[in-house]
Motif scaffolding. Structure first.
Motif, PDB file in Angstrom:
ATOM      1  N   ARG A  17     -15.099  -8.949  -8.814  1.00 32.04           N
ATOM      2  CA  ARG A  17     -15.577  -8.671 -10.172  1.00 32.04           C
ATOM      3  C   ARG A  17     -15.209  -9.868 -11.028  1.00 32.04           C
ATOM      4  O   ARG A  17     -14.353 -10.675 -10.651  1.00 32.04           O
ATOM      5  CB  ARG A  17     -14.942  -7.396 -10.736  1.00 32.04           C
ATOM      6  N   PRO A  18     -15.856 -10.033 -12.191  1.00 31.65           N
ATOM      7  CA  PRO A  18     -15.477 -11.144 -13.068  1.00 31.65           C
ATOM      8  C   PRO A  18     -14.004 -11.054 -13.438  1.00 31.65           C
ATOM      9  O   PRO A  18     -13.459  -9.964 -13.619  1.00 31.65           O
ATOM     10  CB  PRO A  18     -16.372 -10.932 -14.303  1.00 31.65           C
ATOM     11  N   LYS A  19     -13.360 -12.215 -13.514  1.00 30.41           N
ATOM     12  CA  LYS A  19     -11.935 -12.233 -13.821  1.00 30.41           C
ATOM     13  C   LYS A  19     -11.711 -12.147 -15.320  1.00 30.41           C
ATOM     14  O   LYS A  19     -12.287 -12.884 -16.095  1.00 30.41           O
ATOM     15  CB  LYS A  19     -11.301 -13.511 -13.276  1.00 30.41           C
ATOM     16  N   TYR A  20     -10.861 -11.209 -15.732  1.00 31.00           N
ATOM     17  CA  TYR A  20     -10.479 -11.069 -17.130  1.00 31.00           C
ATOM     18  C   TYR A  20      -8.968 -11.154 -17.216  1.00 31.00           C
ATOM     19  O   TYR A  20      -8.256 -10.477 -16.476  1.00 31.00           O
ATOM     20  CB  TYR A  20     -10.942  -9.722 -17.698  1.00 31.00           C
ATOM     21  N   GLY A  21      -8.462 -11.981 -18.139  1.00 29.17           N
ATOM     22  CA  GLY A  21      -7.026 -12.087 -18.303  1.00 29.17           C
ATOM     23  C   GLY A  21      -6.362 -12.715 -17.087  1.00 29.17           C
ATOM     24  O   GLY A  21      -6.988 -13.362 -16.263  1.00 29.17           O
ATOM     25  N   GLU A  22      -5.051 -12.500 -16.964  1.00 28.26           N
ATOM     26  CA  GLU A  22      -4.259 -13.095 -15.898  1.00 28.26           C
ATOM     27  C   GLU A  22      -3.829 -12.093 -14.843  1.00 28.26           C
ATOM     28  O   GLU A  22      -2.990 -12.386 -14.012  1.00 28.26           O
ATOM     29  CB  GLU A  22      -3.014 -13.770 -16.507  1.00 28.26           C
ATOM     30  N   GLY A  23      -4.384 -10.881 -14.897  1.00 27.58           N
ATOM     31  CA  GLY A  23      -4.051  -9.892 -13.878  1.00 27.58           C
ATOM     32  C   GLY A  23      -2.680  -9.265 -14.065  1.00 27.58           C
ATOM     33  O   GLY A  23      -2.059  -8.790 -13.110  1.00 27.58           O
ATOM     34  N   GLY A  24      -2.202  -9.227 -15.301  1.00 30.85           N
ATOM     35  CA  GLY A  24      -0.894  -8.633 -15.572  1.00 30.85           C
ATOM     36  C   GLY A  24       0.178  -9.698 -15.693  1.00 30.85           C
ATOM     37  O   GLY A  24       0.119 -10.731 -15.035  1.00 30.85           O
ATOM     38  N   LYS A  48       0.836  -1.205   0.000  1.00 31.32           N
ATOM     39  CA  LYS A  48       0.000   0.000   0.000  1.00 31.32           C
ATOM     40  C   LYS A  48       0.870   1.254   0.000  1.00 31.32           C
ATOM     41  O   LYS A  48       0.648   2.199  -0.765  1.00 31.32           O
ATOM     42  CB  LYS A  48      -0.907   0.019   1.235  1.00 31.32           C
ATOM     43  N   GLU A  49       1.850   1.272   0.888  1.00 35.52           N
ATOM     44  CA  GLU A  49       2.710   2.450   1.031  1.00 35.52           C
ATOM     45  C   GLU A  49       3.534   2.713  -0.223  1.00 35.52           C
ATOM     46  O   GLU A  49       3.886   3.868  -0.517  1.00 35.52           O
ATOM     47  CB  GLU A  49       3.639   2.263   2.235  1.00 35.52           C
ATOM     48  N   ALA A  50       3.806   1.637  -1.000  1.00 38.56           N
ATOM     49  CA  ALA A  50       4.573   1.806  -2.241  1.00 38.56           C
ATOM     50  C   ALA A  50       3.670   2.165  -3.418  1.00 38.56           C
ATOM     51  O   ALA A  50       4.155   2.382  -4.531  1.00 38.56           O
ATOM     52  CB  ALA A  50       5.338   0.525  -2.544  1.00 38.56           C
ATOM     53  N   GLY A  51       2.357   2.232  -3.178  1.00 39.58           N
ATOM     54  CA  GLY A  51       1.423   2.641  -4.217  1.00 39.58           C
ATOM     55  C   GLY A  51       1.065   1.568  -5.220  1.00 39.58           C
ATOM     56  O   GLY A  51       0.621   1.883  -6.330  1.00 39.58           O
ATOM     57  N   LEU A  52       1.211   0.286  -4.848  1.00 40.03           N
ATOM     58  CA  LEU A  52       0.847  -0.783  -5.776  1.00 40.03           C
ATOM     59  C   LEU A  52      -0.665  -0.811  -5.974  1.00 40.03           C
ATOM     60  O   LEU A  52      -1.436  -0.532  -5.047  1.00 40.03           O
ATOM     61  CB  LEU A  52       1.319  -2.143  -5.245  1.00 40.03           C
ATOM     62  N   ASP A  53      -1.080  -1.142  -7.177  1.00 43.57           N
ATOM     63  CA  ASP A  53      -2.494  -1.208  -7.548  1.00 43.57           C
ATOM     64  C   ASP A  53      -3.268  -2.114  -6.571  1.00 43.57           C
ATOM     65  O   ASP A  53      -2.790  -3.185  -6.192  1.00 43.57           O
ATOM     66  CB  ASP A  53      -2.596  -1.763  -8.971  1.00 43.57           C
ATOM     67  N   ALA A  54      -4.472  -1.666  -6.181  1.00 40.14           N
ATOM     68  CA  ALA A  54      -5.257  -2.395  -5.184  1.00 40.14           C
ATOM     69  C   ALA A  54      -5.592  -3.802  -5.646  1.00 40.14           C
ATOM     70  O   ALA A  54      -5.547  -4.766  -4.861  1.00 40.14           O
ATOM     71  CB  ALA A  54      -6.542  -1.631  -4.863  1.00 40.14           C
ATOM     72  N   GLU A  55      -5.937  -3.960  -6.922  1.00 42.13           N
ATOM     73  CA  GLU A  55      -6.282  -5.291  -7.426  1.00 42.13           C
ATOM     74  C   GLU A  55      -5.059  -6.200  -7.464  1.00 42.13           C
ATOM     75  O   GLU A  55      -5.148  -7.397  -7.174  1.00 42.13           O
ATOM     76  CB  GLU A  55      -6.900  -5.170  -8.817  1.00 42.13           C
ATOM     77  N   LEU A  56      -3.900  -5.622  -7.785  1.00 37.05           N
ATOM     78  CA  LEU A  56      -2.667  -6.400  -7.764  1.00 37.05           C
ATOM     79  C   LEU A  56      -2.364  -6.864  -6.341  1.00 37.05           C
ATOM     80  O   LEU A  56      -1.967  -8.010  -6.122  1.00 37.05           O
ATOM     81  CB  LEU A  56      -1.498  -5.568  -8.307  1.00 37.05           C
ATOM     82  N   ARG A  57      -2.588  -5.989  -5.380  1.00 33.92           N
ATOM     83  CA  ARG A  57      -2.342  -6.353  -3.984  1.00 33.92           C
ATOM     84  C   ARG A  57      -3.232  -7.529  -3.568  1.00 33.92           C
ATOM     85  O   ARG A  57      -2.771  -8.492  -2.946  1.00 33.92           O
ATOM     86  CB  ARG A  57      -2.606  -5.160  -3.055  1.00 33.92           C
ATOM     87  N   ALA A 112       8.122  -6.470 -11.396  1.00 34.78           N
ATOM     88  CA  ALA A 112       8.640  -5.097 -11.374  1.00 34.78           C
ATOM     89  C   ALA A 112       7.929  -4.261 -10.315  1.00 34.78           C
ATOM     90  O   ALA A 112       8.558  -3.471  -9.598  1.00 34.78           O
ATOM     91  CB  ALA A 112       8.479  -4.467 -12.758  1.00 34.78           C
ATOM     92  N   GLU A 113       6.613  -4.434 -10.205  1.00 34.75           N
ATOM     93  CA  GLU A 113       5.855  -3.692  -9.200  1.00 34.75           C
ATOM     94  C   GLU A 113       6.248  -4.116  -7.788  1.00 34.75           C
ATOM     95  O   GLU A 113       6.450  -3.290  -6.902  1.00 34.75           O
ATOM     96  CB  GLU A 113       4.350  -3.921  -9.414  1.00 34.75           C
TER      97      GLU A 113
END
Length: 452
Positions: free
Chosen positions: A424-431, A405-414, A438-439
């Motif tokens: 929410r419905p899952k689309y793709g592999e989440g990056g 959180k403190e490093a600003g990583l995307d909430a969904e990635l976290r 890298a994140e």
């Protein structure tokens, strides 16, 4: 897996497989060459009721006895088999589900007449058959402990199928503990006789532990709610199983208010200055130390780390990572907490070196997560590595989330990296793995190589 019933019991030649009774009997060696069913006769009785199963077993047992006797003395084999086939058809026709006489009285008239017509066939004039068809046999009386055995072996069998031996043992111990508490307070009553008053006696017993009038609580509301919930589930699932879903559950709507508690996280500074330094973990064995260091930079649950198999560790890949997944078979068989727990976690910092040193994971603690957690918590407590007495080893997981959180990583990635549900419905592999690595590298902590 079926459960073979002792041949010396009244339930000889009966086997219970996933709630259905089977007739199972070994063909005598003297006629095995002439009976194509050898070495074992196995036939589904198509019933979940023991009384009906016994009645059908009696007919098949008698038919087999007559067939084998004819084969032994060299009689007319064709005639013997014809007689046997007729007996089997009678068993198949005996397709009534067991009911008590009171329940049968409430059936439609044509159903009652059909039961009576069955008894008019001379070959069916046997006491056990008549009792089963007309319901003159009392419904079996089952104690709460026996109901739990039925729940465990028949009703919840599919729920236990994918669990490891350790997970099944934990599941069994938790449910058995609930039953034991009930018996201690109310005796092992017939499940039909359990009342709301019995449930309230248990509720008040635990209330005295959770919120005593004097002194401090000895147990949490969470522990009490778990006991009551297990009893409510066992009771309800048992009656649903026997076709009485509408029966009022005496444990319904009982419970205690839980105060949300979250383990405090370690700060990044504490991890860096107190734990990732030479000597801090020197007193631990190699595998315990490896687990701790892996927890710091993966945010995984302790049980997920200690149960990793070699094929789930990819420390030498171009983008190093580990797989958190269920294992369906073999010694590593184990289910995971939820489907969202299935994930790939890129490795950063000290975790890369840990898994290069331990490419086979941590076999010392595999399927022993409770023992491992106790070992780690004890070491940290004895060596002053917890900032407060509220911190536990699980605090590393909370720290990992806070650092993201403190490093600003995307909430969904976290949420994905933590194994939390994404609403929410899952689309793709989440990056891509490369992007996630890298994140995640943004929160990498420096460390002394000598600590590994």
């Amino acid at each position: 897996m079926g459960r073979r019933i002792d041949d010396s019991s009244p339930d000889r030649h009966l086997t219970l497989i996933r709630g259905i009774y089977y007739y199972r009997r070994r063909v005598p060696g003297s006629v095995a060459a002439r009976d194509p069913r050898a070495p074992i006769v196995k036939q589904s009785l198509l019933t979940t009721d023991l009384v009906v199963a016994r009645a059908k077993r009696d007919l098949l047992e008698k038919a087999d006895g007559e067939l084998w006797a004819s084969l032994v003395v060299g009689g007319d084999v064709d005639a013997a088999r014809t007689k046997y086939d007729a007996a089997v058809k009678r068993v198949e026709a005996l397709g009534f589900t067991f009911h008590t006489a009171k329940e049968i009285a409430s059936e439609p008239l044509d159903a009652i007449l059909k039961r009576i017509e069955t008894l008019l066939v001379p070959s069916n004039q046997q006491g056990t058959v008549a009792s089963a068809v007309l319901g003159s046999v009392d419904e079996p009386k089952v104690t709460f402990s026996k109901a739990f055995q039925i729940y465990r072996s028949q009703i919840a069998a599919d729920q236990l199928r994918d669990k490891s031996e350790a997970q099944r043992r934990k599941w069994q111990q938790q449910k058995q503990s609930a039953i034991n508490y009930f018996i201690e307070i109310n005796e092992d009553k017939l499940i039909d006789d359990i009342t709301r008053a019995d449930a309230l006696k248990l509720y008040n017993f635990w209330l005295g532990r959770i919120a005593p009038e004097k002194g401090e609580a000895t147990h949490t509301a969470t522990a009490g709610n778990r006991i009551i919930a297990d009893l409510r589930i066992i009771y309800g699932r048992y009656y649903t199983h026997i076709g009485k879903k509408e029966r009022e559950n005496p444990f319904a709507d009982l419970g205690y208010v839980e105060k949300k508690k979250s383990r405090p996280p370690f700060t990044a500074a504490w991890i860096r200055n107190k734990i990732l330094v030479k000597g801090a973990l020197a007193g631990m064995n190699d595998e315990a130390r490896g687990v701790v260091l892996a927890l710091i930079e993966t945010g995984a649950r302790p049980s997920e780390i200690c149960n990793l198999l070699p094929e789930h560790i990819h420390a030498n890949a171009e983008i190093p990572y580990i797989e958190i997944t269920a294992v369906d078979e073999g010694e590593g068989k184990r289910e995971i907490k939820t489907e969202s727990s299935r994930r790939l976690i890129p490795l950063i910092g000290v975790a890369i070196d840990v898994f290069k040193k331990h490419p086979n994971g941590f076999p010392r603690y595999r399927h022993k997560e409770t023992h491992m957690s106790n070992t780690l918590n004890k070491y940290f407590k004895n060596n002053g590595l917890f900032p407060t007495d509220k911190h536990k080893i699980y605090s590393f997981r909370h720290a990992f989330e806070d650092r993201m959180k403190e490093a600003g990583l995307d909430a969904e990635l976290r949420r994905s990296l933590m194994g939390h549900t994404i609403d929410r419905p899952k689309y793709g592999e989440g990056g891509s793995l490369k992007w996630r690595h890298a994140e995640l590298s943004k929160i990498e902590l420096s460390y002394d190589n000598l600590i590994i």
